[in-house]
Design an enzyme around this catalytic site. Sequence first.
Site, PDB file in Angstrom:
ATOM      1  N   ARG A 168      11.541 -47.014 -34.254  1.00 51.36           N
ATOM      2  CA  ARG A 168      10.220 -47.648 -34.237  1.00 51.36           C
ATOM      3  C   ARG A 168      10.387 -49.164 -34.133  1.00 51.36           C
ATOM      4  O   ARG A 168      10.832 -49.815 -35.076  1.00 51.36           O
ATOM      5  CB  ARG A 168       9.426 -47.296 -35.502  1.00 51.36           C
ATOM      6  CG  ARG A 168       8.065 -47.982 -35.532  1.00 51.36           C
ATOM      7  CD  ARG A 168       7.088 -47.358 -36.531  1.00 51.36           C
ATOM      8  NE  ARG A 168       7.476 -47.551 -37.914  1.00 51.36           N
ATOM      9  CZ  ARG A 168       6.680 -47.255 -38.944  1.00 51.36           C
ATOM     10  NH1 ARG A 168       5.474 -46.749 -38.736  1.00 51.36           N
ATOM     11  NH2 ARG A 168       7.097 -47.449 -40.179  1.00 51.36           N
ATOM     12  N   ASP A 450       5.783 -49.131 -48.403  1.00 51.83           N
ATOM     13  CA  ASP A 450       6.165 -50.009 -47.298  1.00 51.83           C
ATOM     14  C   ASP A 450       4.974 -50.901 -46.995  1.00 51.83           C
ATOM     15  O   ASP A 450       4.007 -50.961 -47.771  1.00 51.83           O
ATOM     16  CB  ASP A 450       6.650 -49.219 -46.088  1.00 51.83           C
ATOM     17  CG  ASP A 450       5.560 -48.382 -45.426  1.00 51.83           C
ATOM     18  OD1 ASP A 450       4.384 -48.481 -45.830  1.00 51.83           O
ATOM     19  OD2 ASP A 450       5.883 -47.642 -44.482  1.00 51.83           O
TER      20      ASP A 450
END
EC number: 2.3.3.9
Length: 551
Positions: A168, A450
């Site tokens: 990603r 996160d």
Amino acid sequence: MAIETAKGVRIVAKVPPQYADILSLGAQEFLALLHRTFDARRKELLQKRVERQKAIDAGQLPDFLPETQWIRDDPTWKGAPPAPGLHDRRVEITGPVDRKMVINALNAGAKTFMADFEDSNAPTWDNNLSGQVNLRDAIRRKIDFVAPNGKFYQLNPDESQLAVLLVRPRGWHLEEAHFLVDGAPMSGALFDFGLYFYHNAAELLRRGAGPYFYLPKMESHLEARLWNDTFNLAQDTLRIPRGSIRGTVLIETILAAFEMEEIIYELRDHSSGLNCGRWDYIFSYIKKLRAHPEYVLPDRAAVGMTSPFMSAYVRLLIKTCHKRGVHAMGGMAAQIPIKDDPKANEAAMEKVRADKRREARAGHDGTWVAHPALIPIAKAIFDAEMPQPNQLHRRTDDVVVTARDLLSNAGIDGGVTERGVRENVDVALQYMEAWLRGSGCVPIHNLMEDAATAEISRSQLYQWVHHQVTMTNGQKVTPELVRRVLDEDLAQRRKTLGEAKWKQSRFELAAKYLAGTVGLEGTRTAYADFLTTLCYEAITTRADADQSTKL
């Protein structure tokens, strides 16, 4: 270390010797090509986001696009068939790109590993470059690691047991401040994608896999078109067959939910489906609708996958993906094992089981976990509910999801509580402090946080303060209240850490950023679209001009 640079390229940071080959002359030229071809379009699309936000603030709520109705109505087109290694994705593990994590994740027993340069990675210069080295070495099976305690880590010699790698890159909104092309910072997305593709695409194909990606934070099909054009240019330039790349798009913005079919259509030769990026999706819902009091959400803990707007989003995503022949991936289980409390641990794991069972029965083709201990739990659920590699055959064409459904927050139990305020302050503060120290993945309150989950916390605080929401105890959420909670949290942390560790921490800077973006009195900073852009300057290590590498 000074390294040779391509024409027009300037690297305004020191390049340690171990990273010099990652920034080879050929790699730099490839990055410069991507920048010169696509950066103007990227900036135009970012400006469209600004204009769209102004329209939403003025009352023009999101809806399906009339100009792309023909794409949604055409039953004949499909996405690409699953690429090698991506037929069965029942459990995917995600995490940052540090060396130990890469080894452990590939060994963990998941079908795939999404190596993350985005929300679980603080994009320091060292993190980004070392991550590229780690992935290059892992692909070639030349990666190992010795921990400070002497423990040795290496890949499982049985390659059939290793996870398939996906990467990603950063979103379109982020830049790489250390790498300039023609005097301008390069897109972080193109930097991450370009380096990985340049060094590894041919090797991955040689090994029977391919360059596979997760694409984050998109808000429109035009942003997907930009990715598709990037893929085609990259493949053509390096003589990689078109269609070798696969991209799974995270539907993690409320605006992208209205353009799911169009996004698959734009990427159709490279598409490997959509993913329910649930935490960022909640963040986007709050952010995009923040001007409207009727869309205020209760405590973060009360907003789950059965909430009306979340349930509608899941149903539409599964219907859309299977209609077009691509994977519909489930969302992240953020729980982590609670080692010192068996009862609490079992309760947390039961939440994971219920969540994964709901996903499998709804029709998802796989799911995400953040911790290796959750892999057997998720796998057992999907093995029982989905004995075949996927559920692409499962059609839900009778599902109807309206624009109103995608926006509805009716009937969510719970309100705004003082505990919710305190937890949001604490999560946002702890995460931002860790991010400013270079860590993008942080265990907090038995969850793996996160950037996405921290974004929910700080955006809820802004929303509650902005609208002076009344809590369940009758008090209003005022700037003064949140300032007091923030000061109390800081004082407690200072006491717990002690003066020596306090001075080494970044809590005071994190508190300054948080206070500004939440809108507390005495601050000048406006609401920031992303914490990562708000705080990025503080983690750059740009050198003075005479220390930089340049032509």
